[in-house]
Design an enzyme around this catalytic site. Structure first.
Site: not given
Length: 343
Positions: A75, A172, A174-176
């Site tokens: 990462k 959350g 967000g995109h996901v």
């Protein structure tokens, strides 16, 4: 640092001209080159950035092993505000840092970076994945994996196959998180949602008939499933006793503040879908860019759907061995990437 965990290599990268300050963490390459995304975040200190890189890279080793991918774990993190400090020059400098590793690490997008950023990096190194003309945005695949993972958890813990009427609290959007809500709502699930962005919550109320929840109160919602889809370490000594869900299953990385919280979830009868398994859809999708005939979306998503059965195997092993699910998942992964007899 307690999160070092025998990492093979930690690289500090800088570029005074562009302001790049980054860390690349390579945890294990016994299964192949380290594959993992690049996160850009405004960390309060360099120590916190290193800690995040170490935890995330280790997670990628376990995630890639459990998904049976020919990759190790790595990462990278860039220190800085992605909205104000990110430039094409900075991303190119990051790409050059990756290129100096000669293929030991393959970079992809993560929080704070995008497929457009990966295109810039592609201009200076071939060791990059998640390109627009390849697998593209990994968010839909990640959300799909979480969706089928929730189905597996519901099947195991609640003994039901339908999601109709299931109460899911999503932290959350967000995109996901948003795509997960879309899939859950389409199956008839009843959603409670929170996000630090009030406009995202308002959109979810309109789009999915979701119930809005203040961000700090999402842990207190009565639900069948709690789906953390924001940043990690949300299950800790303070939040865990507040949970009113039978299942924890979401897309966030490193959801447990410490491994011992997995044991505490099990003690309370809460089934935990290990995050590095259930959120593996994105890296599975990206891995299919390396196919002999190029990226095949149908084959990639069929691979993502196997997360359902992988989780069922983990749940069954945890029950059989009397251990928390996170420990059962660790054991299966370690059998795949560590030589026999080495712990």
């Amino acid at each position: 640092m307690r999160d070092f965990d025998g990492h093979e290599q930690i690289i500090f990268a800088s570029d005074p001209e562009t302001g790049l300050r980054a860390i690349i963490a390579i945890h294990d390459t016994s299964r192949g080159p380290a594959l993992g995304g690049c996160r850009m975040w405004d960390y309060a200190s360099e120590d916190l950035a290193v800690e995040d890189a170490l935890r995330l890279s280790r997670g990628m080793t376990y995630k890639n092993a459990l998904a049976d991918l020919p990759f190790g774990g790595g990462k990278s993190v860039i220190i800085g505000n992605a909205r104000t400090a990110k430039t094409p020059g900075l991303m190119a400098a990051m790409g050059r840092a990756v290129d100096r590793l000669a293929g030991r690490y393959i970079i992809a997008e993560d929080v704070g970076t995008s497929v457009d950023d990966m295109a810039v990096i592609r201009g200076v190194t071939r060791h990059v994945a998640g390109l627009r003309d390849g697998s593209g945005d990994p968010s839909p695949a990640t959300a799909r994996g979480v969706f089928v993972g929730i189905k597996a958890a519901v099947q195991h813990r609640l003994r039901r196959n339908s999601l109709d009427g299931l109460r899911v609290s999503v932290q959350g959007l967000g995109h996901v998180g948003w795509e997960l809500c879309r899939q859950l709502a389409a199956e008839g699930a009843r959603l409670s949602v929170s996000d630090i962005r009030t406009e995202a919550v308002e959109r979810a109320v309109v789009s999915f008939g979701a119930t809005p929840v203040e961000a700090e109160r999402i842990f207190d919602v009565d639900a069948d499933v709690f789906a953390p889809c924001a940043l990690g370490a949300v299950i800790d000594d303070g939040t865990l006793p507040r949970l009113r869900a039978a299942i924890v299953a979401g897309s966030a990385n490193n959801q447990l503040a410490e491994a011992r919280h997995g044991a505490e979830l099990a003690r309370r009868g809460i089934l935990y879908a290990p995050d590095f398994v259930i959120n593996g859809g994105g890296v599975i999708n990206i891995s299919h860019e390396a196919g002999a005939n190029g990226y095949d979306r149908a084959a990639a998503f069929a691979h993502v759907d196997r997360i359902h059965d992988i989780l069922l195997d983990i749940f069954k092993r945890a029950d059989a061995e009397g251990v928390p699910t996170n420990l059962a998942a660790d054991r299966i992964a370690e059998e795949r990437f560590r030589p026999s007899g080495i712990s």
